[in-house]
Each structure stands twice: as structure tokens, then as C-alpha cells.
Write a protein that holds these residues in place. Structure first.
Motif, PDB file in Angstrom:
ATOM      1  N   GLN A  64       0.824  -1.212   0.000  1.00  0.00           N
ATOM      2  CA  GLN A  64       0.000   0.000   0.000  1.00  0.00           C
ATOM      3  C   GLN A  64       0.859   1.265   0.000  1.00  0.00           C
ATOM      4  OE1 GLN A  64      -2.811   0.210   3.250  1.00  0.00           O
ATOM      5  NE2 GLN A  64      -3.687   2.126   2.532  1.00  0.00           N
ATOM      6  N   PHE A  65       2.064   1.183   0.572  1.00  0.00           N
ATOM      7  CA  PHE A  65       2.943   2.343   0.703  1.00  0.00           C
ATOM      8  C   PHE A  65       4.341   2.048   0.154  1.00  0.00           C
ATOM      9  CE2 PHE A  65      -0.231   2.846   4.084  1.00  0.00           C
ATOM     10  CZ  PHE A  65      -0.677   4.131   3.831  1.00  0.00           C
ATOM     11  N   PRO A  66       4.451   1.800  -1.153  1.00  0.00           N
ATOM     12  CA  PRO A  66       5.787   1.560  -1.716  1.00  0.00           C
ATOM     13  C   PRO A  66       6.638   2.827  -1.603  1.00  0.00           C
ATOM     14  CG  PRO A  66       4.182   1.827  -3.473  1.00  0.00           C
ATOM     15  CD  PRO A  66       3.411   1.782  -2.175  1.00  0.00           C
ATOM     16  N   GLY A  67       7.923   2.641  -1.351  1.00  0.00           N
ATOM     17  CA  GLY A  67       8.816   3.786  -1.232  1.00  0.00           C
ATOM     18  C   GLY A  67       8.776   4.457   0.125  1.00  0.00           C
ATOM     19  N   PHE A  68       8.124   3.816   1.094  1.00  0.00           N
ATOM     20  CA  PHE A  68       8.049   4.350   2.455  1.00  0.00           C
ATOM     21  C   PHE A  68       8.744   3.395   3.417  1.00  0.00           C
ATOM     22  CE2 PHE A  68       4.891   6.832   0.409  1.00  0.00           C
ATOM     23  CZ  PHE A  68       4.708   7.975   1.168  1.00  0.00           C
ATOM     24  N   ALA A  69       9.181   3.920   4.553  1.00  0.00           N
ATOM     25  CA  ALA A  69       9.818   3.114   5.594  1.00  0.00           C
ATOM     26  C   ALA A  69       9.317   3.576   6.963  1.00  0.00           C
ATOM     27  CB  ALA A  69      11.337   3.246   5.518  1.00  0.00           C
ATOM     28  N   PHE A  70       9.317   2.657   7.891  1.00  0.00           N
ATOM     29  CA  PHE A  70       8.942   2.967   9.267  1.00  0.00           C
ATOM     30  C   PHE A  70      10.173   3.399  10.043  1.00  0.00           C
ATOM     31  CE2 PHE A  70       5.518   0.313   7.855  1.00  0.00           C
ATOM     32  CZ  PHE A  70       4.409   0.841   8.491  1.00  0.00           C
ATOM     33  N   ARG A  71       9.995   4.411  10.887  1.00  0.00           N
ATOM     34  CA  ARG A  71      11.108   4.822  11.746  1.00  0.00           C
ATOM     35  C   ARG A  71      10.585   5.194  13.126  1.00  0.00           C
ATOM     36  NH1 ARG A  71      12.772  10.744   9.362  1.00  0.00           N
ATOM     37  NH2 ARG A  71      10.944  11.826  10.134  1.00  0.00           N
ATOM     38  N   LEU A  72      11.435   4.987  14.100  1.00  0.00           N
ATOM     39  CA  LEU A  72      11.160   5.320  15.488  1.00  0.00           C
ATOM     40  C   LEU A  72      11.137   6.833  15.645  1.00  0.00           C
ATOM     41  CD1 LEU A  72      10.976   4.143  18.437  1.00  0.00           C
ATOM     42  CD2 LEU A  72      13.469   4.440  18.519  1.00  0.00           C
ATOM     43  N   THR A  73      10.189   7.323  16.419  1.00  0.00           N
ATOM     44  CA  THR A  73      10.189   8.734  16.807  1.00  0.00           C
ATOM     45  C   THR A  73      10.291   8.756  18.323  1.00  0.00           C
ATOM     46  OG1 THR A  73       7.771   8.856  16.906  1.00  0.00           O
ATOM     47  CG2 THR A  73       8.798   9.459  14.831  1.00  0.00           C
ATOM     48  N   GLY A  74      11.243   9.448  18.829  1.00  0.00           N
ATOM     49  CA  GLY A  74      11.440   9.471  20.274  1.00  0.00           C
ATOM     50  C   GLY A  74      12.238   8.268  20.733  1.00  0.00           C
ATOM     51  N   SER A  75      12.018   7.902  21.975  1.00  0.00           N
ATOM     52  CA  SER A  75      12.788   6.807  22.565  1.00  0.00           C
ATOM     53  C   SER A  75      11.866   5.655  22.954  1.00  0.00           C
ATOM     54  CB  SER A  75      13.552   7.299  23.797  1.00  0.00           C
ATOM     55  OG  SER A  75      12.649   7.828  24.747  1.00  0.00           O
ATOM     56  N   VAL A  76      12.483   4.523  23.206  1.00  0.00           N
ATOM     57  CA  VAL A  76      11.761   3.333  23.657  1.00  0.00           C
ATOM     58  C   VAL A  76      11.707   3.381  25.177  1.00  0.00           C
ATOM     59  CG1 VAL A  76      11.779   0.812  23.707  1.00  0.00           C
ATOM     60  CG2 VAL A  76      12.619   2.033  21.675  1.00  0.00           C
ATOM     61  N   ASP A  77      10.524   3.138  25.731  1.00  0.00           N
ATOM     62  CA  ASP A  77      10.325   3.142  27.177  1.00  0.00           C
ATOM     63  C   ASP A  77       9.803   1.770  27.578  1.00  0.00           C
ATOM     64  OD1 ASP A  77       9.991   4.074  29.816  1.00  0.00           O
ATOM     65  OD2 ASP A  77       7.942   4.726  29.408  1.00  0.00           O
ATOM     66  N   GLY A  78      10.318   1.209  28.651  1.00  0.00           N
ATOM     67  CA  GLY A  78       9.835  -0.102  29.034  1.00  0.00           C
ATOM     68  C   GLY A  78      10.042  -0.430  30.494  1.00  0.00           C
ATOM     69  N   VAL A  90       7.553   7.090   6.766  1.00  0.00           N
ATOM     70  CA  VAL A  90       8.112   8.238   6.056  1.00  0.00           C
ATOM     71  C   VAL A  90       8.496   7.868   4.631  1.00  0.00           C
ATOM     72  CG1 VAL A  90       8.956   9.354   8.150  1.00  0.00           C
ATOM     73  CG2 VAL A  90      10.442   7.783   6.912  1.00  0.00           C
ATOM     74  N   SER A  91       8.344   8.834   3.755  1.00  0.00           N
ATOM     75  CA  SER A  91       8.750   8.664   2.363  1.00  0.00           C
ATOM     76  C   SER A  91      10.268   8.618   2.307  1.00  0.00           C
ATOM     77  CB  SER A  91       8.233   9.816   1.510  1.00  0.00           C
ATOM     78  OG  SER A  91       8.799   9.762   0.220  1.00  0.00           O
ATOM     79  N   GLU A  92      10.782   7.633   1.621  1.00  0.00           N
ATOM     80  CA  GLU A  92      12.229   7.550   1.460  1.00  0.00           C
ATOM     81  C   GLU A  92      12.733   8.595   0.475  1.00  0.00           C
ATOM     82  OE1 GLU A  92      12.950   2.883   2.481  1.00  0.00           O
ATOM     83  OE2 GLU A  92      12.167   3.346   0.487  1.00  0.00           O
ATOM     84  N   ALA A  93      11.814   9.227  -0.274  1.00  0.00           N
ATOM     85  CA  ALA A  93      12.177  10.253  -1.241  1.00  0.00           C
ATOM     86  C   ALA A  93      12.055  11.659  -0.661  1.00  0.00           C
ATOM     87  CB  ALA A  93      11.291  10.133  -2.483  1.00  0.00           C
TER      88      ALA A  93
END
Length: 131
Positions: A64-78, A90-93
Motif C-alpha cells: 500500500q505504501f511503496p517507497g516508504f519506511a517505518f522509523r522510530l520517533t522518540g525513545s523506547v520506554d519499558g 516516512v517517504s524515502e524520497a
């Protein structure tokens, strides 16, 4: 960084490796590496259990979203076996903010004793109208 914090960060890194894998074989391997065999993924648009079903959900989103990638925003909390983090697609372009980040959300994961994902509960903060 404590060993416990490393555990969460490693699990989330593997999670994004699965979501950003470039092709079906790499995606299937990344899901197997990240999730337990009976692991689950649930968000408002999907409910999947097991490696094959989780891989299928990820593949559908990637289609559904070619040319896109997932990225972390902020930090991981656990704590204990649970971690939370926020992400965006986010668009890789590049592009303008509205066009380049059509989807964003936050996930809560639970881990097994080896640091593999048992469950993902996803929350979508931004979704395109057509989703």
C-alpha cells in the motif's frame, strides 16, 4: 544503558527490521527473528497471529505504501516485559511533512524471556482517509 533497556531497544530494532524488510523472503525471516511463533499483532486495521499472518499484514502495508519506511520517533520506554514506542511511516524520497508521513502511531509490545515479541498492540494516530 542498562541490560533491560538494551533488551527493549533490540526488540524494537528487530520489529522495524521486519516492517522495513525489502522483499518477502527477508520479511519472513525478520518476522521469525522478531516474534515468538505464536506472537500476535493487533491494531485498529489488523489482527494477526503467527509468523505467516504477521508477515502477510506487513506485506500488505508495504504494498500500500511503496517507497516508504517505518522509523522510530522518540525513545523506547519499558519495564518488566513491556515496552512502548512511537513511530511514523516516512517517504524515502522526502517531500513535505503531510505527504511524507502519511501514517504515525504508537505501539506497546510484550516480550518473552528471550526478548522476542509476544504481542504488539498498535495505536494509529494518523491514517490516510483511504485506509
Amino acid at each position: 544503558m542498562s541490560a533491560q533497556t538494551d533488551r527493549y531497544t533490540i526488540a524494537v530494532t528487530r520489529y522495524f527490521e521486519a516492517w522495513n524488510a525489502p522483499d518477502a523472503p527477508a520479511r519472513a525471516k525478520a518476522v521469525t527473528d522478531a516474534w515468538t511463533p505464536d506472537g500476535t499483532y493487533t491494531d485498529p486495521l489488523a489482527d494477526a497471529g503467527g509468523h505467516e499472518a504477521i508477515t502477510a499484514v506487513i506485506s500488505a502495508v508495504r504494498e500500500q505504501f511503496p517507497g516508504f519506511a517505518f522509523r522510530l520517533t522518540g525513545s523506547v520506554d519499558g519495564h518488566h516485559d513491556t515496552a512502548r514506542f512511537s513511530w511514523e511511516l516516512v517517504s524515502e524520497a522526502g517531500g513535505t511533512a503531510g505527504d511524507s508521513t502519511p501514517v504515525a502511531g504508537s505501539d506497546v509490545i510484550t516480550l518473552d524471556g528471550e526478548g522476542r515479541i509476544r504481542t504488539v498492540l498498535g495505536f494509529l494516530d494518523r491514517v490516510p482517509a483511504a485506509a
